[in-house]
Design a protein around this motif. Structure first.
Motif, PDB file in Angstrom:
ATOM      1  N   GLN A 138    -113.818  43.787   8.432  1.00 44.60           N
ATOM      2  CA  GLN A 138    -114.749  42.831   7.830  1.00 44.60           C
ATOM      3  C   GLN A 138    -114.088  41.519   7.423  1.00 44.60           C
ATOM      4  O   GLN A 138    -114.766  40.497   7.259  1.00 44.60           O
ATOM      5  N   LYS A 139    -112.757  41.559   7.231  1.00 45.69           N
ATOM      6  CA  LYS A 139    -112.066  40.367   6.731  1.00 45.69           C
ATOM      7  C   LYS A 139    -110.582  40.457   7.062  1.00 45.69           C
ATOM      8  O   LYS A 139    -110.032  41.548   7.204  1.00 45.69           O
ATOM      9  N   ILE A 140    -109.938  39.295   7.184  1.00 44.67           N
ATOM     10  CA  ILE A 140    -108.491  39.226   7.372  1.00 44.67           C
ATOM     11  C   ILE A 140    -107.899  38.460   6.190  1.00 44.67           C
ATOM     12  O   ILE A 140    -108.404  37.405   5.802  1.00 44.67           O
ATOM     13  N   LEU A 141    -106.843  39.019   5.597  1.00 42.26           N
ATOM     14  CA  LEU A 141    -106.086  38.324   4.561  1.00 42.26           C
ATOM     15  C   LEU A 141    -104.698  38.026   5.112  1.00 42.26           C
ATOM     16  O   LEU A 141    -104.028  38.933   5.609  1.00 42.26           O
ATOM     17  N   GLY A 185    -104.261  24.829   9.394  1.00 42.33           N
ATOM     18  CA  GLY A 185    -105.333  25.197  10.324  1.00 42.33           C
ATOM     19  C   GLY A 185    -105.299  26.627  10.836  1.00 42.33           C
ATOM     20  O   GLY A 185    -106.220  27.050  11.550  1.00 42.33           O
ATOM     21  N   LEU A 186    -104.254  27.421  10.461  1.00 37.15           N
ATOM     22  CA  LEU A 186    -104.172  28.790  11.003  1.00 37.15           C
ATOM     23  C   LEU A 186    -105.321  29.684  10.528  1.00 37.15           C
ATOM     24  O   LEU A 186    -105.914  30.388  11.357  1.00 37.15           O
ATOM     25  N   PRO A 187    -105.680  29.682   9.242  1.00 34.60           N
ATOM     26  CA  PRO A 187    -106.819  30.521   8.836  1.00 34.60           C
ATOM     27  C   PRO A 187    -108.096  30.175   9.598  1.00 34.60           C
ATOM     28  O   PRO A 187    -108.832  31.080  10.039  1.00 34.60           O
ATOM     29  N   GLU A 188    -108.341  28.872   9.788  1.00 36.20           N
ATOM     30  CA  GLU A 188    -109.548  28.443  10.504  1.00 36.20           C
ATOM     31  C   GLU A 188    -109.497  28.876  11.977  1.00 36.20           C
ATOM     32  O   GLU A 188    -110.505  29.313  12.555  1.00 36.20           O
ATOM     33  N   TYR A 189    -108.306  28.756  12.573  1.00 38.16           N
ATOM     34  CA  TYR A 189    -108.137  29.155  13.978  1.00 38.16           C
ATOM     35  C   TYR A 189    -108.439  30.650  14.145  1.00 38.16           C
ATOM     36  O   TYR A 189    -109.171  31.054  15.055  1.00 38.16           O
ATOM     37  N   LEU A 190    -107.881  31.481  13.246  1.00 36.03           N
ATOM     38  CA  LEU A 190    -108.080  32.932  13.354  1.00 36.03           C
ATOM     39  C   LEU A 190    -109.536  33.310  13.056  1.00 36.03           C
ATOM     40  O   LEU A 190    -110.086  34.211  13.703  1.00 36.03           O
ATOM     41  N   ALA A 191    -110.149  32.620  12.091  1.00 37.93           N
ATOM     42  CA  ALA A 191    -111.556  32.903  11.762  1.00 37.93           C
ATOM     43  C   ALA A 191    -112.458  32.628  12.964  1.00 37.93           C
ATOM     44  O   ALA A 191    -113.378  33.399  13.273  1.00 37.93           O
ATOM     45  N   GLU A 208    -114.102  35.674  14.648  1.00 37.37           N
ATOM     46  CA  GLU A 208    -115.464  35.596  14.124  1.00 37.37           C
ATOM     47  C   GLU A 208    -115.668  36.456  12.882  1.00 37.37           C
ATOM     48  O   GLU A 208    -116.703  37.115  12.712  1.00 37.37           O
ATOM     49  N   ILE A 209    -114.628  36.493  12.032  1.00 32.15           N
ATOM     50  CA  ILE A 209    -114.726  37.134  10.719  1.00 32.15           C
ATOM     51  C   ILE A 209    -114.007  36.236   9.708  1.00 32.15           C
ATOM     52  O   ILE A 209    -113.150  35.436  10.086  1.00 32.15           O
ATOM     53  N   PRO A 210    -114.336  36.379   8.414  1.00 33.73           N
ATOM     54  CA  PRO A 210    -113.682  35.519   7.415  1.00 33.73           C
ATOM     55  C   PRO A 210    -112.170  35.754   7.359  1.00 33.73           C
ATOM     56  O   PRO A 210    -111.702  36.896   7.468  1.00 33.73           O
ATOM     57  N   VAL A 211    -111.413  34.681   7.210  1.00 38.00           N
ATOM     58  CA  VAL A 211    -109.951  34.754   7.054  1.00 38.00           C
ATOM     59  C   VAL A 211    -109.595  33.998   5.777  1.00 38.00           C
ATOM     60  O   VAL A 211    -109.980  32.847   5.599  1.00 38.00           O
ATOM     61  N   GLU A 212    -108.870  34.682   4.886  1.00 36.12           N
ATOM     62  CA  GLU A 212    -108.492  34.072   3.608  1.00 36.12           C
ATOM     63  C   GLU A 212    -106.992  34.184   3.401  1.00 36.12           C
ATOM     64  O   GLU A 212    -106.350  35.096   3.936  1.00 36.12           O
ATOM     65  N   LEU A 213    -106.445  33.271   2.601  1.00 36.31           N
ATOM     66  CA  LEU A 213    -105.049  33.379   2.207  1.00 36.31           C
ATOM     67  C   LEU A 213    -104.914  34.467   1.151  1.00 36.31           C
ATOM     68  O   LEU A 213    -105.701  34.530   0.199  1.00 36.31           O
ATOM     69  N   PHE A 214    -103.954  35.336   1.328  1.00 38.14           N
ATOM     70  CA  PHE A 214    -103.662  36.442   0.416  1.00 38.14           C
ATOM     71  C   PHE A 214    -102.990  35.863  -0.835  1.00 38.14           C
ATOM     72  O   PHE A 214    -102.015  35.136  -0.731  1.00 38.14           O
ATOM     73  N   ASN A 215    -103.505  36.201  -2.017  1.00 36.61           N
ATOM     74  CA  ASN A 215    -102.891  35.750  -3.265  1.00 36.61           C
ATOM     75  C   ASN A 215    -102.214  36.932  -3.962  1.00 36.61           C
ATOM     76  O   ASN A 215    -102.881  37.747  -4.597  1.00 36.61           O
ATOM     77  N   PRO A 216    -100.873  37.041  -3.868  1.00 34.80           N
ATOM     78  CA  PRO A 216    -100.183  38.193  -4.456  1.00 34.80           C
ATOM     79  C   PRO A 216    -100.128  38.173  -5.987  1.00 34.80           C
ATOM     80  O   PRO A 216     -99.708  39.150  -6.607  1.00 34.80           O
ATOM     81  N   PHE A 217    -100.552  37.049  -6.604  1.00 39.94           N
ATOM     82  CA  PHE A 217    -100.557  36.956  -8.067  1.00 39.94           C
ATOM     83  C   PHE A 217    -101.981  36.878  -8.615  1.00 39.94           C
ATOM     84  O   PHE A 217    -102.188  36.447  -9.754  1.00 39.94           O
ATOM     85  N   ARG A 218    -102.934  37.321  -7.835  1.00 36.92           N
ATOM     86  CA  ARG A 218    -104.354  37.222  -8.221  1.00 36.92           C
ATOM     87  C   ARG A 218    -104.642  37.930  -9.544  1.00 36.92           C
ATOM     88  O   ARG A 218    -105.418  37.448 -10.366  1.00 36.92           O
ATOM     89  N   GLU A 219    -104.017  39.087  -9.763  1.00 39.15           N
ATOM     90  CA  GLU A 219    -104.232  39.870 -10.989  1.00 39.15           C
ATOM     91  C   GLU A 219    -102.951  39.973 -11.820  1.00 39.15           C
ATOM     92  O   GLU A 219    -102.810  40.887 -12.631  1.00 39.15           O
ATOM     93  N   ILE A 220    -102.022  39.050 -11.586  1.00 43.05           N
ATOM     94  CA  ILE A 220    -100.757  39.055 -12.329  1.00 43.05           C
ATOM     95  C   ILE A 220    -100.674  37.773 -13.151  1.00 43.05           C
ATOM     96  O   ILE A 220    -100.914  36.676 -12.633  1.00 43.05           O
ATOM     97  N   GLN A 221    -100.365  37.921 -14.429  1.00 47.88           N
ATOM     98  CA  GLN A 221    -100.286  36.766 -15.324  1.00 47.88           C
ATOM     99  C   GLN A 221     -99.026  35.952 -15.023  1.00 47.88           C
ATOM    100  O   GLN A 221     -97.932  36.504 -14.991  1.00 47.88           O
ATOM    101  N   VAL A 222     -99.206  34.640 -14.789  1.00 49.35           N
ATOM    102  CA  VAL A 222     -98.077  33.750 -14.511  1.00 49.35           C
ATOM    103  C   VAL A 222     -98.072  32.642 -15.570  1.00 49.35           C
ATOM    104  O   VAL A 222     -99.034  31.897 -15.697  1.00 49.35           O
ATOM    105  N   ASP A 223     -96.982  32.576 -16.334  1.00 47.09           N
ATOM    106  CA  ASP A 223     -96.866  31.587 -17.422  1.00 47.09           C
ATOM    107  C   ASP A 223     -96.510  30.220 -16.831  1.00 47.09           C
ATOM    108  O   ASP A 223     -95.412  30.021 -16.314  1.00 47.09           O
ATOM    109  N   ASP A 224     -97.467  29.280 -16.925  1.00 48.47           N
ATOM    110  CA  ASP A 224     -97.256  27.936 -16.373  1.00 48.47           C
ATOM    111  C   ASP A 224     -96.100  27.189 -17.039  1.00 48.47           C
ATOM    112  O   ASP A 224     -95.541  26.254 -16.465  1.00 48.47           O
ATOM    113  N   ARG A 225     -95.736  27.597 -18.253  1.00 46.91           N
ATOM    114  CA  ARG A 225     -94.630  26.925 -18.942  1.00 46.91           C
ATOM    115  C   ARG A 225     -93.281  27.353 -18.366  1.00 46.91           C
ATOM    116  O   ARG A 225     -92.313  26.607 -18.417  1.00 46.91           O
TER     117      ARG A 225
END
Length: 354
Positions: free
Chosen positions: A286-289, A299-305, A309-326
């Motif tokens: 259903q999707k490619i990460l 342009g690679l995500p757009e090319y693969l999508a 013909e399926i959604p392609v997104e960049l994988f975020n390995p810190f999506r649920e991990i707290q990162v201190d901007d300081r």
């Protein structure tokens, strides 16, 4: 290799790639994960070739440099392996007790491994069980490959505690950050410099995994060859910078797409393998990460999508991990986040049992 009994806090996830080394250390506070340490350093060409560390001293020096520069105190390491020396396969075995499986697994695995069984490290995990069968995820890696990685880590004065498989580290990172649901079929791609790790997931279960010998270095090599560029110039052009002065103006996109076509062919091949072995009720992808340094190719995500013909997104390995901007510069993090998925997945081995 992926036995969780070795996982005690804390570990540094160390991803030794063919073009760079990445280090991540995580900390668990209550129910949340926090980024404690992070390091990234490039390797010189031919230091690591086809997953084999050719220059042990160079790699150990870079590991030492990362730990010193970022003041990482933890010496226990979780590292990963990938490439031709690694075999990952889902196999079906007759129903048996855990003790029987442990005693007979080498014998069952032998027919699935193209190496002498005495030359490999072998591990497995039962993924599901029915009245008459066991579904088992098998991982095998040539022992000399594991020894090669361990030696580089030990030369840097660190302790290799866990040797995992890169595709499983990618899976671990995905599970923690995306909390997938059963029936949600996603193709995870980690596109490095010379290897693309592919893991097709149904929820939190790996249903097909393989490594393909294609990656960002092929874009660089073709740009060098076609345009007469140095390695550094080709790397810059690949990332969207204009052609250097004195180089004859030529369309770049056809050169880029020549390699993207090879990449897409390997992804298509993997999808075809998956479809051929999937259970009847298994959903289509259903999707490619996409992760890895080469996922930053413009342009690679757009090319693969468009290609699949399926959604392609960049994988975020810190999506649920707290990162201190300081502590961690947001602009720097934005630049290197795509490279860190394997290192994060490995680092999770140090906190998941905590």
């Amino acid at each position: 290799m992926f036995n969780k009994s070795n996982a005690r806090k804390n570990l540094v996830g160390l991803d030794i790639g063919s073009s760079s080394i990445k280090a991540v250390e995580l900390q668990k506070k209550g129910n949340s994960l926090h980024l404690l340490n992070l390091g990234f350093e490039n390797l010189s060409a031919d230091t690591v070739v086809d997953g084999q560390i050719m220059e042990l001293n160079n790699v150990s020096n870079v590991i030492t440099s990362i730990f010193s520069e970022h003041q990482i105190k933890t010496s226990r390491i979780a590292a990963g392996v990938s490439g031709h020396s690694v075999i990952v396969k889902n196999i079906v075995l007759p129903q048996m007790s855990p003790d029987e499986l442990r005693e007979s697994f080498s014998w069952h695995a032998e027919e699935h491994i193209p190496f002498d069984i005495s030359d490999v490290n072998l591990d497995y995990q039962v993924t599901s069980s029915s009245a008459d069968a066991l579904n088992v995820l098998m991982a095998a890696c040539k022992s000399d490959k594991i020894a090669n990685v361990k030696q580089a880590i030990q030369l840097a004065g660190k302790q290799p505690v866990v040797i995992d498989v890169d595709t499983f580290a990618l899976q671990n990172c995905y599970e923690v950050n995306y909390q997938p649901k059963v029936g949600e079929v996603v193709a995870l791609l980690n596109i490095g410099a010379s290897t693309m790790n592919i893991n097709i997931m149904n929820g939190a279960r790996s249903v097909f995994a393989r490594d393909a010998s294609v990656g960002g270095s092929q874009y660089t090599s073709l740009l060098q060859k076609e345009l007469g560029l140095t390695f550094e110039q080709a790397e810059a052009v690949k990332r969207g910078y204009p052609l250097p002065e004195g180089i004859e103006a030529r369309p770049i996109q056809p050169i880029i797409e020549t390699v993207s076509d090879i990449l897409a062919l390997e992804i298509r091949k993997t999808m075809d393998f998956y479809r051929a072995t999937a259970e009847e009720n298994e959903e289509s992808i259903q999707k490619i990460l996409i992760a890895g340094g080469s996922s930053k190719l413009p342009g690679l995500p757009e090319y693969l999508a468009k290609r699949f013909e399926i959604p392609v997104e960049l994988f975020n390995p810190f999506r649920e991990i707290q990162v201190d901007d300081r502590k961690f510069d947001p602009d720097y993090m934005k630049e290197i986040v795509p490279d860190m998925a394997i290192a994060v997945g490995l680092a999770l081995r140090g906190v998941e049992a905590a």
